[in-house]
Design an enzyme around this catalytic site. Structure first.
Site, PDB file in Angstrom:
ATOM      1  N   GLU A  91      43.738 -56.145 -63.947  1.00 29.47           N
ATOM      2  CA  GLU A  91      44.120 -57.193 -63.000  1.00 29.47           C
ATOM      3  C   GLU A  91      44.500 -56.620 -61.641  1.00 29.47           C
ATOM      4  OE1 GLU A  91      47.299 -60.741 -62.599  1.00 29.47           O
ATOM      5  OE2 GLU A  91      47.444 -59.378 -64.290  1.00 29.47           O
ATOM      6  N   ASP A  92      45.238 -55.496 -61.643  1.00 28.31           N
ATOM      7  CA  ASP A  92      45.828 -55.017 -60.382  1.00 28.31           C
ATOM      8  C   ASP A  92      45.076 -53.874 -59.722  1.00 28.31           C
ATOM      9  OD1 ASP A  92      47.786 -56.810 -60.946  1.00 28.31           O
ATOM     10  OD2 ASP A  92      49.197 -55.357 -61.766  1.00 28.31           O
TER      11      ASP A  92
END
Length: 735
Positions: A91-92
Site C-alpha cells: 500500500e505505502d
C-alpha cells in the site's frame, strides 16, 4: 523545536524490537523460518526507510509491533509473522503483490493482498467503507489469518492513538467498537476484545475512563487479599484430591464495569463481580469435562452457588468455540464472586481464540471446530446471498453474527443454533428455504405457536407447512436472520415482478379494446392519472386489483387535453428548515471545524449536548448536527459516515440555556419536593421545564428537566441537590 534524531540510537531500538520478536517466535519456528522472517524484516525496513509514523518514530516499528502481537497474543506462526511485517509495503511503497509472491510465496502474498484491500478504511464515507469491510469478510472465508493480522494491526493503532488528531481518534475508536471489538469477540480473542473496548473508552470518555481506572487501582490491594482468603480452602482441597492446576484472579474490564453501571443504573461500589476467579486445570482432553464438574463440586462445598448464574459451556460450547464452566458463589464476606473452571486447552482457546484451535486441531475439538467452521460458512453464505447495499449489509452482519445465541432442537433432536430473539420462522428457513417459504406455524414443545414466536433455549420445534402458504411483506417483521430476510425479499421481489408482467398484459388488452395505441406518452398519461410514479408499480397495482382496469377510459387519451404531470417524488425539506430556525443556538458559541464561519447547525435531540460537553459536528443535508462524543448514535455515525464528521468545540460562554435532564432518587419525606425545587429555582436561578416524581414504599424517584448554561452549571446544581436531606443519588440523563 525539533528533536535531533540519532540514527544509531534508532537503529539499536529497531534491532531490540526485532530480536524480541525472534525470541518470542522461537518455540514456533522450524527449518528455514528464521531466515524467512529476517528477509521479511529487511524487506520491510528497506521499503519503509524514509517513512515515519505520526508520533515521529520510524515506521518499521509498527509492522514489528503488529508481528509481535500476532505471535505473542494470538499465537500464529511464521507465515503470519512474515505477512504482518510486510502488511503495509504494497500500500505505502512501490512494491506490488507480485513482488511479494515472487520473494515470499503465494500464501504470504494472498494474505498481504487481503490486508491491502481492507486498509483504506479511514478516508472514505459510507458505502465505500462498508464495501471494504465486506472485502475483509470475503478474505475471512478464504484465510482467517487476514482478519487476525488486521485485528493485531488495529490493536497496535489503538495503543498508539495518542499521536493522532482528536477527530481521527474519535473516528478510529468508533470504528473499533462498532466492528473490530465484536469481530475479536466472535473469533474468541477475549483479551484483545477487552483491550480494544477499554481503549475505545479511553479516547471517547476520557474522564470516566480515568476515574474508573483509578477506582480499580485503589481496590487492587484489598482485592488481592480477598482472592487469597477466598481461594485458600479450595486450594487445600484440590491439592488433597491430586489436581494439577493454576488459580488466577481476573479483574473485570473498565468498559464492562461502565456498561454494567449504566445498564443497571448502579454505582461502582455496587458492581459485585468486579473480578472473577479462574481455575485452570492441567488434564488430558478425555478427562476435561469430568474434572471441571469435580472442581465445581469442591467450590460449591465451601461456598453457596447462585443457581441462576450457572453457565455450562463445557457441554455446549459457544459458537466461537469458547468452552468454560461458570458459577457465581457467595463468599464469606457477603460478596458474589464468579468462578470460571476450565482446562488449559480451553483457556488457551478462550485467550487466543481461533489460532489456538489449530494447535489443538487433533485433540477433542471436533465440536468447537465445527461450530467455528459453521460460523465462517454462515459468513460465506451471507456474503454470497447478499444483494442489499453495503451499509445494510454491515448492519445485518452486526445483528446476525455478533449476538448471543439460542439453542433449539428439531423433532429428531438435531441441534440448531440461531441468533438471540430468532423466531419460529427463522428456524424454518434455517432448516431449508422451501420449508421457510411454505411455513404456516410451528409446534414448539408440542404446543401450536405462530410464525412470530420467539425461541427459547432448549425448545423443540416442529415446523408446519402448506403448499398454499405464501410469504407476505409482514414476514419481514418476524425474522431476525439474514438468511430468512434475504430469501423472503427475493421471493417478494420475484412475485412482484411476475404480477407486474400480468398487469402489463391486462393494460395492453384494455387499451386494445379502447382502440388506443400503447405508447410511452399514453402510458405516462395513465401513470399521472392514477398518481403512480413508475410503470412496474402501476402494473402491479392493476394486477392485485388496487386499481380497477375498467377505470381506464378513452377520454384519458384525448390529445386536446393537456396530460397531467406525474407526481414528483421529493417533498421539499422546508419543514426541517423552520424547525432549525426556531431551535437555533446563538451562532457565536460553537467553533465548527477549523473555520468560524456561521454554519447552520442544530443541537441533536438524541443526546442534548450543552456547552462544556465534548462534542462533534455531523454534516446533514441541511447544516450540521451537534452531538456529544458519548452519544449512543455516535459510534455508528463515525464508523459509517467518517467523512461527514466535523470537529466542534464550545467557545467563550454566553449566557444561554440548554435543556438537560436530572434523575434523582432518595428516601421520601414530607417537604422534600419543596426543598428540591427551591434549590433549583432560587439558589441557582435555573428554570425548570418539567418535574415528575413517583414515590413508592418510602422511596422516591424523580426526573427533572432544567435549563442550564453549561456543564459546570449543571454539576453545581447536582452537587447542591446531593446535599438535600434524604437524597441518595442525582445524575444527568439523556432526555
Amino acid at each position: 523545536m525539533s528533536t535531533v534524531i540519532d540514527p544509531e540510537v534508532e537503529r539499536q531500538e529497531i534491532l531490540r524490537h526485532y530480536r524480541r520478536l525472534l525470541r518470542t517466535a522461537k518455540p514456533y519456528l522450524k527449518g528455514e523460518d528464521a531466515k524467512l522472517i529476517k528477509k521479511a524484516f529487511n524487506t520491510s525496513l528497506e521499503a519503509h526507510k524514509e517513512m515515519r509514523r505520526k508520533s515521529g518514530e520510524p515506521y518499521i516499528l509498527h509492522p514489528l509491533a503488529v508481528a509481535q502481537i500476532v505471535v505473542e497474543e494470538i499465537g500464529l506462526g511464521t507465515t503470519s509473522i512474515v505477512a504482518a511485517l510486510l502488511h503495509d509495503v504494497v500500500e505505502d511503497t512501490p512494491w506490488e503483490v507480485a513482488d511479494v509472491e515472487r520473494e515470499f510465496g503465494p500464501k504470504v502474498a494472498r494474505i498481504v493482498d487481503g490486508l491491502t484491500k481492507i486498509s483504506g478504511v479511514f478516508d472514505y464515507g459510507t458505502s465505500e467503507q462498508a464495501e471494504n469491510f465486506r472485502k475483509m469478510l470475503l478474505t475471512l472465508s478464504d484465510d482467517v489469518r487476514v482478519i487476525l493480522i488486521k485485528l493485531a494491526d488495529r490493536l497496535h493503532n489503538m495503543r498508539t492513538l495518542d499521536s493522532m488528531p482528536r477527530h481521527k481518534q474519535l473516528k478510529i475508536a468508533s470504528e473499533t467498537i462498532y466492528l473490530y471489538a465484536p469481530l475479536a469477540h466472535r473469533l474468541g480473542l477475549y483479551s484483545i476484545k477487552t483491550e480494544l473496548e477499554d481503549l475505545y473508552l479511553k479516547y471517547t470518555d476520557t474522564e470516566i475512563y480515568a476515574e474508573l481506572v483509578n477506582r480499580v487501582r485503589q481496590s487492587r490491594a484489598s482485592r488481592n487479599r480477598f482472592i487469597k482468603e477466598f481461594v485458600q480452602p479450595i486450594d487445600e482441597e484440590l491439592k488433597a484430591q491430586g489436581f494439577h492446576y493454576e488459580v488466577k484472579g481476573r479483574p473485570k474490564s473498565i468498559y464492562s464495569i461502565l456498561r454494567k453501571m449504566r445498564k443497571q443504573n448502579i454505582t461502582f461500589d455496587e458492581v459485585y463481580d468486579l473480578f472473577a476467579i479462574r481455575v485452570i486445570l492441567d488434564v488430558p482432553p478425555e478427562q476435561e469435562k469430568a474434572a471441571c464438574w469435580q472442581v465445581y463440586s469442591v467450590v460449591t462445598d465451601f461456598y453457596q452457588p447462585n443457581p441462576d448464574r450457572l453457565r455450562d459451556w463445557v457441554s455446549t460450547p459457544k459458537a466461537n468455540g469458547y468452552e468454560s464452566l461458570h458459577t457465581t458463589v457467595m463468599s464469606r464476606t457477603g460478596q458474589w464472586v464468579e468462578v470460571q473452571i476450565r482446562s488449559r486447552r480451553m483457556d488457551d482457546i478462550a485467550e487466543k481464540g481461533y489460532a489456538a484451535h489449530w494447535k489443538y486441531k487433533d485433540a477433542a475439538t471436533a465440536q468447537s471446530e465445527s461450530t467455528l467452521e459453521a460460523w465462517i460458512n454462515k459468513v460465506r453464505e451471507m456474503l454470497e446471498s447478499n444483494n442489499s447495499s453495503a451499509l445494510e449489509f454491515m448492519d445485518e452482519f452486526r445483528q446476525n453474527l455478533f449476538v448471543k445465541e439460542v439453542y433449539a432442537f428439531t423433532p429428531k433432536g438435531k441441534l440448531v443454533i440461531l441468533p438471540d430473539k430468532a423466531t419460529a420462522l427463522d428456524f424454518a428457513f434455517e432448516i431449508h428455504s422451501h420449508i421457510g417459504l411454505q411455513c404456516l406455524g410451528a409446534k414448539v414443545n408440542q404446543k401450536l405457536q405462530p410464525l412470530s414466536y420467539q425461541l427459547r433455549n432448549g425448545d423443540q420445534v416442529e415446523i408446519l407447512t402448506s403448499q398454499k402458504q405464501k410469504p407476505t411483506e409482514e414476514w419481514l417483521q418476524y425474522v431476525t436472520t439474514s438468511k430468512a430476510r434475504t430469501r423472503i425479499k427475493d421471493w417478494l421481489r420475484d412475485d412482484k415482478r411476475n404480477k407486474s408482467e400480468d398487469g402489463r398484459y391486462l393494460v395492453e388488452k384494455r387499451l386494445e379494446l379502447l382502440g388506443v395505441e400503447y405508447t410511452p406518452d399514453n402510458l405516462n398519461r395513465l401513470l399521472a392519472h392514477f398518481n403512480t410514479s413508475n410503470a412496474p408499480d402501476f402494473f402491479y397495482r392493476i394486477a392485485i386489483g388496487q386499481i380497477d382496469g375498467r377505470e381506464i377510459l378513452k377520454d384519458l387519451f384525448d390529445p386536446n387535453v393537456e396530460a397531467p404531470r406525474p407526481p414528483s417524488r421529493l417533498e421539499p425539506k422546508a419543514f426541517d428548515h423552520e424547525v432549525q430556525k426556531i431551535r437555533g443556538v446563538n451562532a457565536n458559541m460553537l467553533v465548527i471545524g477549523e473555520r468560524t464561519d456561521k454554519f447552520d447547525y442544530t443541537i441533536a435531540p438524541c443526546c442534548n449536548p450543552i456547552p462544556g460537553d465534548d462534542v462533534f459536528g455531523f454534516e446533514t443535508g441541511h447544516g450540521i448536527e451537534i452531538h456529544r462524543t458519548s452519544c449512543p448514535k455516535a459510534v455508528q455515525m463515525m464508523s459509517n459516515y467518517g467523512n461527514r464528521i466535523v470537529r466542534a468545540k464550545w467557545t467563550e460562554q454566553l449566557e444561554l440555556a440548554f435543556l438537560a435532564g436530572i434523575r434523582i432518587k432518595g428516601s421520601d419525606r414530607v417537604g422534600l419536593v419543596n426543598d428540591v425545587t427551591r434549590i433549583i429555582s432560587t439558589s441557582l436561578k435555573v428554570n425548570m421545564r418539567s418535574i415528575t416524581i413517583d414515590s413508592n414504599d418510602g422511596m422516591f424517584e424523580g426526573q427533572i428537566m432544567v435549563f442550564v448554561n453549561d456543564t459546570a452549571h449543571l454539576d453545581k446544581l447536582i452537587q447542591r441537590l446531593l446535599k438535600v436531606n434524604g437524597v441518595l443519588l442525582v445524575e444527568r440523563f439523556d432526555s
